[in-house]
Scaffold this motif. Structure first.
Motif, PDB file in Angstrom:
ATOM      1  N   ILE A  60      -5.663 -31.233  74.519  1.00  0.00           N
ATOM      2  CA  ILE A  60      -4.497 -30.372  74.791  1.00  0.00           C
ATOM      3  C   ILE A  60      -4.817 -29.589  76.058  1.00  0.00           C
ATOM      4  CG2 ILE A  60      -2.937 -28.611  73.904  1.00  0.00           C
ATOM      5  CD1 ILE A  60      -3.980 -29.230  71.092  1.00  0.00           C
ATOM      6  N   HIS A 169      -2.337 -34.543  75.214  1.00  0.00           N
ATOM      7  CA  HIS A 169      -1.123 -33.749  75.054  1.00  0.00           C
ATOM      8  C   HIS A 169      -1.152 -32.538  75.980  1.00  0.00           C
ATOM      9  CE1 HIS A 169       0.188 -36.020  71.568  1.00  0.00           C
ATOM     10  NE2 HIS A 169      -1.004 -35.846  71.009  1.00  0.00           N
ATOM     11  N   THR A 170       0.039 -32.044  76.282  1.00  0.00           N
ATOM     12  CA  THR A 170       0.169 -30.738  76.920  1.00  0.00           C
ATOM     13  C   THR A 170       0.457 -29.722  75.818  1.00  0.00           C
ATOM     14  OG1 THR A 170       2.566 -30.811  77.235  1.00  0.00           O
ATOM     15  CG2 THR A 170       1.196 -31.880  78.925  1.00  0.00           C
ATOM     16  N   TYR A 171       0.440 -28.431  76.197  1.00  0.00           N
ATOM     17  CA  TYR A 171       0.725 -27.394  75.210  1.00  0.00           C
ATOM     18  C   TYR A 171       2.153 -27.489  74.674  1.00  0.00           C
ATOM     19  CZ  TYR A 171      -3.564 -25.359  77.058  1.00  0.00           C
ATOM     20  OH  TYR A 171      -4.865 -25.158  77.447  1.00  0.00           O
ATOM     21  N   ASP A 173       3.817 -30.383  74.026  1.00  0.00           N
ATOM     22  CA  ASP A 173       4.157 -31.577  73.237  1.00  0.00           C
ATOM     23  C   ASP A 173       3.121 -31.886  72.159  1.00  0.00           C
ATOM     24  OD1 ASP A 173       1.994 -32.736  74.523  1.00  0.00           O
ATOM     25  OD2 ASP A 173       3.160 -34.164  75.682  1.00  0.00           O
ATOM     26  N   VAL A 174       2.477 -30.843  71.632  1.00  0.00           N
ATOM     27  CA  VAL A 174       1.518 -31.046  70.544  1.00  0.00           C
ATOM     28  C   VAL A 174       2.280 -31.584  69.328  1.00  0.00           C
ATOM     29  CG1 VAL A 174      -0.160 -29.948  69.010  1.00  0.00           C
ATOM     30  CG2 VAL A 174       0.055 -29.192  71.390  1.00  0.00           C
ATOM     31  N   LEU A 178      -0.349 -31.645  63.955  1.00  0.00           N
ATOM     32  CA  LEU A 178      -1.469 -30.925  64.549  1.00  0.00           C
ATOM     33  C   LEU A 178      -1.083 -29.485  64.868  1.00  0.00           C
ATOM     34  CD1 LEU A 178      -4.276 -30.664  65.739  1.00  0.00           C
ATOM     35  CD2 LEU A 178      -3.427 -31.687  67.865  1.00  0.00           C
ATOM     36  N   ALA A 179       0.128 -29.287  65.394  1.00  0.00           N
ATOM     37  CA  ALA A 179       0.572 -27.928  65.720  1.00  0.00           C
ATOM     38  C   ALA A 179       0.564 -27.038  64.484  1.00  0.00           C
ATOM     39  CB  ALA A 179       1.958 -27.959  66.347  1.00  0.00           C
ATOM     40  N   LEU A 182      -3.090 -26.291  63.730  1.00  0.00           N
ATOM     41  CA  LEU A 182      -3.600 -25.410  64.771  1.00  0.00           C
ATOM     42  C   LEU A 182      -3.083 -23.992  64.572  1.00  0.00           C
ATOM     43  CD1 LEU A 182      -5.222 -25.170  67.396  1.00  0.00           C
ATOM     44  CD2 LEU A 182      -3.184 -25.897  68.648  1.00  0.00           C
ATOM     45  N   THR A 225       1.029 -22.500  71.202  1.00  0.00           N
ATOM     46  CA  THR A 225      -0.094 -23.438  71.092  1.00  0.00           C
ATOM     47  C   THR A 225      -1.238 -23.071  72.025  1.00  0.00           C
ATOM     48  OG1 THR A 225       1.135 -24.874  72.620  1.00  0.00           O
ATOM     49  CG2 THR A 225       1.206 -25.438  70.269  1.00  0.00           C
ATOM     50  N   ASN A 229      -4.867 -22.531  70.612  1.00  0.00           N
ATOM     51  CA  ASN A 229      -5.917 -23.374  71.173  1.00  0.00           C
ATOM     52  C   ASN A 229      -7.073 -22.522  71.706  1.00  0.00           C
ATOM     53  OD1 ASN A 229      -6.731 -26.152  72.035  1.00  0.00           O
ATOM     54  ND2 ASN A 229      -6.683 -25.199  74.049  1.00  0.00           N
TER      55      ASN A 229
END
Length: 459
Positions: A60, A169-171, A173-174, A178-179, A182, A225, A229
C-alpha cells in the motif's frame, strides 16, 4: 519520510529552483561506476536467501511508487490479530564494505523533492530487484506481530524469507476485506497511542497549483487507510526497539521533549492562523484536536513538524541508553520499515534478526553502529536543507507579484512573522515588533530566484 510533503503543478515551472536547492544542499547525483556495477550484479542474482512463504502479501503506497519497502498481511486470531509485515531485505543485495555500501553510507537517506527523488540505492535495486513489486519473489525480513483483543503487542518474531506480493495498492483502492482488518488494528493502536500520550501529527500533503496565471495552495487530507497503515509501521518500530533493548545492542530513534521556545513559537503560529490553543491544553492533546480538512489546521500541522527537530539516533552496545524514548511516540522506538530509503533501517533489520535468533549481529553491524548516528544526522541535515529550500521557494512564488500589499500577521520569533492568509512565513526587521505581537505587515520582497520573502511593519 519528508516532514512536509509538497506537490507542485506544473512541476516544470519550478524545476530550475528545485535543482538549485539540491545543488546548494550538496545532494549527490550519480552513483559511482563501481557502485552501479555492483548493484547491477546484485540485481541479477537468482537465488536470494530464505525459504519461500506462500502468504498473499500486498503493498500500500502512493500512486506510481516503485520503491516498495513494505508488504502486509493481516488476519484475525480469535479476538486479536496477527500482522505479518514483510520489509525489503536490502542486506541480501549490499555487500558490507563495498563501493555500493560506501555510496549508501555517504547518502544516508533518499532525498525528496516535487520534481524527483534522489535515491539512497541505485534504481536497479530500489525500484527493481530489491523492491517488493507484485508478482515477483523477493528477499524480505518478515515480522510476525501478534496482537491481543485490545491491540497490544503479545508476541514478536522476525525471520528472513522470500515473499511474493499479490498486488500493489494505493491508499485509495485498498480492498474492502483488508481495509476492514487494517481499520480494526489501526483504531486499536490509535487508542493505545492516545492513552500513552503519543503525538498524532497527521500532516496533510500541500499542493501548490498554478490556476489562471497565479499560484494557490490546497491541502490534501490524508485518507483513513494512510493513518491506519502508519500505525502498522509504528507498531513494528516499537517492537524492533524492544527486541534491541532486550538484546543490549541496536540503534533507536530518540527525541527529547520540545523546548519552550519551540512550543511558544507554535502557539504564536496557532494564534496567527486563528486556531484556539487553550493554555491548559498540552501539546499532544492540542495536536490531536487539529483537523487536516481545515486549511488553517492543515497549515499549522505543517508548521508543527518543526517542533520535533530534536529527534536523532542513539546507538548502544551493552547497556541500554540513558534516554531511550521518543517524545512524540511516547515510547521506545526504532526506524525499521524503510531500508530502501533510509540506511540505518538495514542495521535495525540485522539487529532484530539476530536478537530474535538469540545470536550476535554481524560484525559489520557492531563495527558500524557507533558512527551511524552522526552519519544519519548529516544526511538528515541535507534532507532538511532541501525541504526548507523548497518551502522557501514555494512561499516566494506564492507571494511574487503581490509586493506592496498588506497582510495580517503575528510575530512568531525574532524577526519572523507568520501570515494568516496565505499561510506563509517571512522576515521583518529585527526589533520591529516583539514575538507574540499582532501586526499588519507590508510585503517588500518576494524573490523566487533568491527564495526570499521580506516584510516591514505597515504604517
Amino acid at each position: 519520510m519528508p516532514a512536509r510533503r509538497i506537490r507542485v503543478s506544473p512541476t516544470e515551472a519550478m524545476r530550475d529552483g528545485f535543482e538549485a536547492v539540491r545543488h546548494e544542499a550538496g545532494v549527490p547525483e550519480a552513483f559511482g561506476a563501481d557502485a552501479e556495477a555492483q548493484a547491477q550484479r546484485a540485481a541479477q542474482r537468482t537465488s536470494p536467501a530464505g525459504p519461500r512463504v506462500e502468504i498473499p502479501f500486498v503493498t500500500i503506497d502512493p500512486p506510481g511508487s516503485r520503491d516498495l519497502d513494505q508488504a502486509m498481511h493481516i488476519e484475525r486470531t480469535g479476538e486479536g490479530h496477527r500482522v505479518r509485515y514483510a520489509i525489503a531485505d536490502v542486506g541480501a543485495f549490499v555487500e558490507p564494505g563495498s563501493a555500493l555500501d560506501r555510496d549508501t553510507h555517504d547518502r544516508g537517506v533518499t532525498i525528496y523533492a516535487p520534481d524527483h527523488n534522489t535515491p539512497l540505492h541505485p534504481p536497479v535495486l530500489s525500484e527493481g530487484a530489491a523492491s517488493l513489486l507484485p508478482g515477483e519473489w523477493r528477499p524480505a525480513v518478515v515480522w510476525t506481530l501478534d496482537l491481543d483483543a485490545t491491540g497490544e503487542l503479545a508476541g514478536t518474531h522476525v525471520e528472513r524469507a522470500q515473499v511474493r506480493s499479490a498486488a500493489q495498492h494505493t491508499y485509495a483502492d485498498v480492498p474492502t476485506e483488508l481495509a476492514t482488518l487494517l481499520k480494526e488494528v489501526g483504531e486499536r493502536r490509535l487508542a493505545i497511542e492516545g492513552a500513552r500520550g503519543g503525538v498524532r501529527l497527521d500532516v496533510p500533503e500541500q499542493e501548490v497549483v498554478e490556476e489562471n496565471g497565479s499560484w494557490t495552495v490546497h491541502y490534501r487530507v490524508p485518507l483513513e487507510t494512510e493513518d491506519h497503515n502508519a500505525q502498522i509501521s509504528l507498531l513494528t518500530g516499537m517492537a524492533a526497539a524492544q527486541l534491541m533493548l532486550q538484546a543490549g545492542i541496536g540503534i533507536l530513534r530518540t527525541q527529547p521533549p520540545p523546548d519552550e521556545r519551540s512550543l511558544n513559537r507554535l502557539r504564536r503560529q496557532a494564534r496567527a492562523l486563528g486556531v484556539q490553543w487553550p493554555e491548559s491544553m498540552s501539546y499532544p492533546e492540542f495536536i490531536r484536536t487539529l483537523d487536516p480538512a481545515l486549511a488553517a489546521h492543515a497549515a499549522l500541522m505543517q508548521e508543527a513538524t518543526g517542533v520535533g527537530r530534536g529527534a536523532g539516533y542513539t546507538a548502544f552496545d551493552g547497556a541500554p541508553p540513558a534516554e531511550p524514548e521518543h517524545f512524540a511516540i511516547a515510547a521506545s522506538y526504532a526506524h525499521a520499515t524503510a531500508p530502501l530509503r533510509r540506511l540505518q533501517d538495514r542495521y535495525v533489520s540485522e539487529c532484530c534478526l539476530a536478537a530474535c535468533a538469540g545470536a550476535a549481529p554481524p560484525a559489520w553491524v557492531r563495527a558500524g553502529l557507533p558512527a551511524l548516528p552522526d552519519l544519519m544526522a548529516k544526511a538528515a541535515h541535507r534532507a532538511r536543507a532541501v525541504e526548507r529550500g523548497i518551502v522557501d521557494l514555494v512561499e516566494a512564488v506564492l507571494l511574487h507579484g503581490r509586493e506592496g500589499q498588506t497582510f495580517d500577521a503575528v510575530v512568531i520569533d525574532d524577526a519572523l512573522v507568520q501570515l494568516r492568509e496565505p499561510a506563509v512565513r517571512g522576515r521583518i526587521a529585527k526589533d520591529a515588533a516583539e514575538p507574540g505581537s499582532t501586526v499588519k505587515v507590508r510585503l517588500d520582497r518576494a524573490d523566487p530566484a533568491a527564495r526570499a520573502v521580506e516584510f516591514s511593519v505597515a504604517p
